[in-house]
Design an enzyme around this catalytic site. Structure first.
Site, PDB file in Angstrom:
ATOM      1  N   LYS A  32       0.700  -1.151   0.028  1.00  0.00           N
ATOM      2  CA  LYS A  32       0.061  -0.008  -0.094  1.00  0.00           C
ATOM      3  C   LYS A  32       0.944   1.191   0.062  1.00  0.00           C
ATOM      4  CE  LYS A  32      -0.913  -0.613   4.850  1.00  0.00           C
ATOM      5  NZ  LYS A  32      -0.370   0.572   5.516  1.00  0.00           N
ATOM      6  N   THR A  33       1.925   0.961   0.687  1.00  0.00           N
ATOM      7  CA  THR A  33       2.814   2.361   0.664  1.00  0.00           C
ATOM      8  C   THR A  33       3.351   2.644  -0.768  1.00  0.00           C
ATOM      9  OG1 THR A  33       3.684   1.410   2.801  1.00  0.00           O
ATOM     10  CG2 THR A  33       4.739   3.338   2.105  1.00  0.00           C
ATOM     11  N   ASP A 218      -2.941   7.488   4.792  1.00  0.00           N
ATOM     12  CA  ASP A 218      -2.717   6.065   5.039  1.00  0.00           C
ATOM     13  C   ASP A 218      -3.204   5.547   6.472  1.00  0.00           C
ATOM     14  OD1 ASP A 218      -1.435   3.772   4.792  1.00  0.00           O
ATOM     15  OD2 ASP A 218       0.794   4.386   5.188  1.00  0.00           O
ATOM     16  N   GLU A 219      -3.204   4.265   6.519  1.00  0.00           N
ATOM     17  CA  GLU A 219      -3.689   3.515   7.774  1.00  0.00           C
ATOM     18  C   GLU A 219      -4.965   4.203   8.105  1.00  0.00           C
ATOM     19  OE1 GLU A 219      -2.177   1.141   8.785  1.00  0.00           O
ATOM     20  OE2 GLU A 219       0.168   1.628   8.832  1.00  0.00           O
ATOM     21  N   GLN A 249      -6.604  -4.593  10.735  1.00  0.00           N
ATOM     22  CA  GLN A 249      -5.495  -4.093  11.189  1.00  0.00           C
ATOM     23  C   GLN A 249      -5.756  -2.807  12.197  1.00  0.00           C
ATOM     24  OE1 GLN A 249      -1.444  -4.389   9.407  1.00  0.00           O
ATOM     25  NE2 GLN A 249      -2.562  -4.797   7.598  1.00  0.00           N
ATOM     26  N   ARG A 610       3.509  -9.450  10.211  1.00  0.00           N
ATOM     27  CA  ARG A 610       4.847  -8.694  10.182  1.00  0.00           C
ATOM     28  C   ARG A 610       5.972  -9.488   9.730  1.00  0.00           C
ATOM     29  NH1 ARG A 610       2.631  -4.438   9.142  1.00  0.00           N
ATOM     30  NH2 ARG A 610       1.078  -5.993   9.155  1.00  0.00           N
TER      31      ARG A 610
END
Length: 657
Positions: A32-33, A218-219, A249, A610
């Site tokens: 996504k980044t 983002d997030e 998340q 992660r």
DNA sequence: AAGGAGGGTTTTTTT
DNA sequence: AACCCTCCTT
């Protein structure tokens, strides 16, 4: 020429949808980044001036990373860069420019968590609420919840549901008054006051609406009400808003984050285009299996089909040890072997845990094994007593009206200004509606204070004024000035008094050196340094001073961090430790409702995802807490992630006691 | 005003 | 076990 060579079709679609509302549902490890950075590049390529693009990230670290990525993609030195910031730094910028209409000075101080707590303590004392009814932490949590919901002190009483709430509403008002009197703003205020500006001053709002043609967040799953309202206000005219997130998340519910924002995005912004990123390039199939099985036990989520692109025969390991000491010993022994015998870089290894009390034992073992390690988060550098003391000096120098900091240092190290004297000063300050600092000269001249104390006060005032001038006059030499200040107040002696062990003394003395070094680093990177700018930066960056340390170690160190601070990161080899009932899920969530457990489950999910290649989950059969040893049960999540999930509904009903 | 003893409390997660 | 607050003595 293909401008988007590295993207799959879903990523491509997200990058190329440049107008109107866009919701990118991006699972863990789906890039996504990359989508956000490529999107900025595409916007610029199509003619949007870079500075008219706003990208909001969750942490300063993420912002810095994105800035670097963007710079690389856009070809190095551009004059106008896209505006990449966190909500908090964005709000600071706006407030410094606009806050005077709310009656604050533009150079307001920013209170960090310790300052907030001191301020809350004082308010509680003033209100004289019955003993034990409230602790500063409880109060701050309530206040923070209101602020995150966008509720100001005037309206908090309307939202109170119990007696304690009503008391807290009173305390909230007083707390705000005392912050204002100190010309200070706390972390939540940064958002709330910006919101207030936007609500009450349309011309201010439109000024900032006109600044950005395109906004990306983002997030997004961790957005709270205040942040949502801010974003909505900024994009109201054009709806060119792209949000990226993963409802699985969402782990900041306790801070007011509401998954509803991502779940209801489409109904709020009509005509939203939805893109799903479901190709996971990070984790092996085995790891992803475990993660998927676990998260299926949550209800009310955007169902996703994460596809693994990496296969392996190396399964996820589950280890059990008799107690927490054995857990630490064995994990570290294994790490030691990996590093020494199999040449695994130390930087590939990360230990993840739920609470900040857990890493201590691992630190001990890592030190014993002579491995490099970095503890990220945890007891922050800035939380240490000596750092807080010296920062309080700097704060009083930069913001004389900062009462919390002044009270902290007025008699530290002891200089003969006792509680009686301080009480007299406080009394006068309240009576005259002036700041504590401003009231000192009269208090002395009107002989209200004993000669001895008056002399001490005078010397203290003279000291600070002298250093204030020094910091003002030669900002480039601030580090040296700070060193001189530390020497002059003889903080060395204070540390000697505080700690008996010579080794401890040395350790804390080194901490002070690190503070000076952090100031030096700031001086290097800042074009026009000032004390208040440095303080603002360290308040906003907070714990990330530690991240700097990690960079300095050139990544060759084992990393230890909480599950929360691991969000957004990835590691080759992950040890997730302490998978026990009352730790993960945490006792406080077990005592709470089902939603709290669901959030803990997402937290475990974040931890698992992660890991790129190797994942080890450990638990201890017993654990010492507050000096007492108690048996601990395996986390319910261990059963959930290992079950074949034949009947989801049944799994949802499982309530181990 | 300072320092020490004793007692009580604490640990969820953080921008 | 670490920290803070309060009270007591000097």
């Amino acid at each position: 020429m293909d401008r988007l060579p590295k993207l799959n079709s879903a990523q491509r679609e997200a990058v190329l949808t440049l107008c109107g509302p866009l919701l990118v549902l991006a699972g863990a490890g789906t890039g996504k980044t990359r989508v956000i950075t490529y999107r900025m590049a595409e916007l610029i390529h199509r003619g949007t001036p870079p500075q008219r693009i706003l990208s909001v990230t969750f942490t300063n670290k993420a912002a810095r990373e994105m800035q670097e990525r963007a710079a690389r993609l856009l070809g190095g030195q551009r004059q106008n860069k896209p505006f990449i910031a966190t909500f908090h730094s964005l709000c600071v910028r706006i407030l410094r420019q606009e806050i005077t209409v709310l009656g604050y000075p533009p150079n307001f101080a920013i209170y960090d968590r310790g300052d907030q707590e001191s301020a809350a303590r004082k308010v509680l004392r003033d209100i004289r609420i019955g003993e034990g009814a409230f602790r500063p932490g409880d109060l701050l949590q309530r206040i923070s919840r209101w602020k995150m919901a966008g509720i100001g002190p005037a309206h908090a009483a309307d939202f109170s549901e119990c007696d304690l709430d009503s008391l807290a509403a009173v305390a909230y008002r007083r707390y705000q008054v005392s912050l204002r009197a100190a010309a200070a703003v706390d972390f939540d205020d940064l958002l709330l006051l910006t919101l207030q500006l936007f609500r009450e001053f349309p011309q201010v709002l439109s000024r900032h609406q006109r600044r950005f043609d395109s906004v990306q967040i983002d997030e997004y799953q961790d957005t709270n009400a205040a942040q949502f309202e801010l974003v909505e206000a900024l994009v109201r005219e054009h709806h060119n808003l792209c949000v990226v997130g993963d409802d699985d998340q969402s782990i900041y519910g306790w801070r007011g984050a509401d998954v509803a924002h991502i779940l209801n995005f489409q109904s709020y912004f009509l005509g939203t285009k939805v893109v799903r990123l479901e190709d996971n390039y990070r984790c092996t199939d085995k790891i992803l299996d475990v993660a998927n099985r676990l998260i299926k036990h949550n209800r009310g989520r955007h169902e996703k089909q994460l596809r693994a692109h990496k296969t392996t025969s190396d399964g996820v390991r589950f280890l059990e040890f008799p107690d927490e000491v054995a857990e630490a010993e064995n994990v570290v022994r294994e790490i030691n072997e990996l590093v020494r015998k199999r040449d695994t870089p130390q930087g590939d290894i990360t230990i993840l845990f739920r609470t900040n009390e857990q890493p201590r034992l691992f630190e001990t073992e890592l030190r014993r094994a002579q491995l490099n390690y970095v503890l990220l988060g945890g007891q922050s550098f800035f939380d240490r007593r000596e750092i807080r003391d010296m920062l309080a000096y700097l704060k009083v120098l930069a913001h004389p009206s900062d009462e919390v900091s002044l009270l902290r240092i007025i008699n530290t190290p002891v200089r003969g200004i006792g509680t009686t004297t301080v009480q007299k000063l406080l009394h006068r300050a309240v009576k005259e509606h002036r700041s504590l600092w401003a009231v000192i000269p009269q208090a002395i001249s009107e002989a209200e204070i004993s000669t001895k104390s008056a002399a001490a006060l005078n010397a203290f005032r003279e000291l600070l004024e002298r250093y204030r001038r020094a910091f003002d006059r030669t900002p480039k030499k601030m580090a040296e000035t700070l060193r001189a200040l530390i020497a002059e107040i003889d903080y060395h002696a204070e540390i000697q008094k505080q700690y008996k062990e010579p080794q401890q003394q040395l350790l804390h003395w080194e901490m002070l050196d690190e503070l000076v070094e952090s100031l030096e680093r700031y001086l290097e990177r800042s074009a026009s340094p000032s004390l208040s700018d440095y303080l603002e930066e360290s308040a906003l960056n907070g714990r990330e001073e530690e991240a700097d340390k990690y960079d300095q170690l050139e990544h060759d160190a084992v990393r230890l961090m909480t599950l929360h601070s691991a969000k957004g990161l990835e590691f080759h080899r992950v040890y997730m430790v302490g998978l026990e009932e009352s730790l993960l899920p945490h006792q406080r969530s077990i005592d709470g409702n089902e939603a709290a457990i669901a959030e803990e489950r997402r937290l475990a999910y974040v931890g698992i995802t992660r890991a790129k290649d190797h994942l080890t989950l450990t638990r201890a059969a017993s654990r010492k807490k507050w000096g007492k040893r108690r048996a601990s049960l395996p986390s319910r999540f261990l059963f959930e992630m290992r079950s074949d999930c034949a009947s989801d509904d049944k799994a949802n009903d499982v309530q181990p006691d």
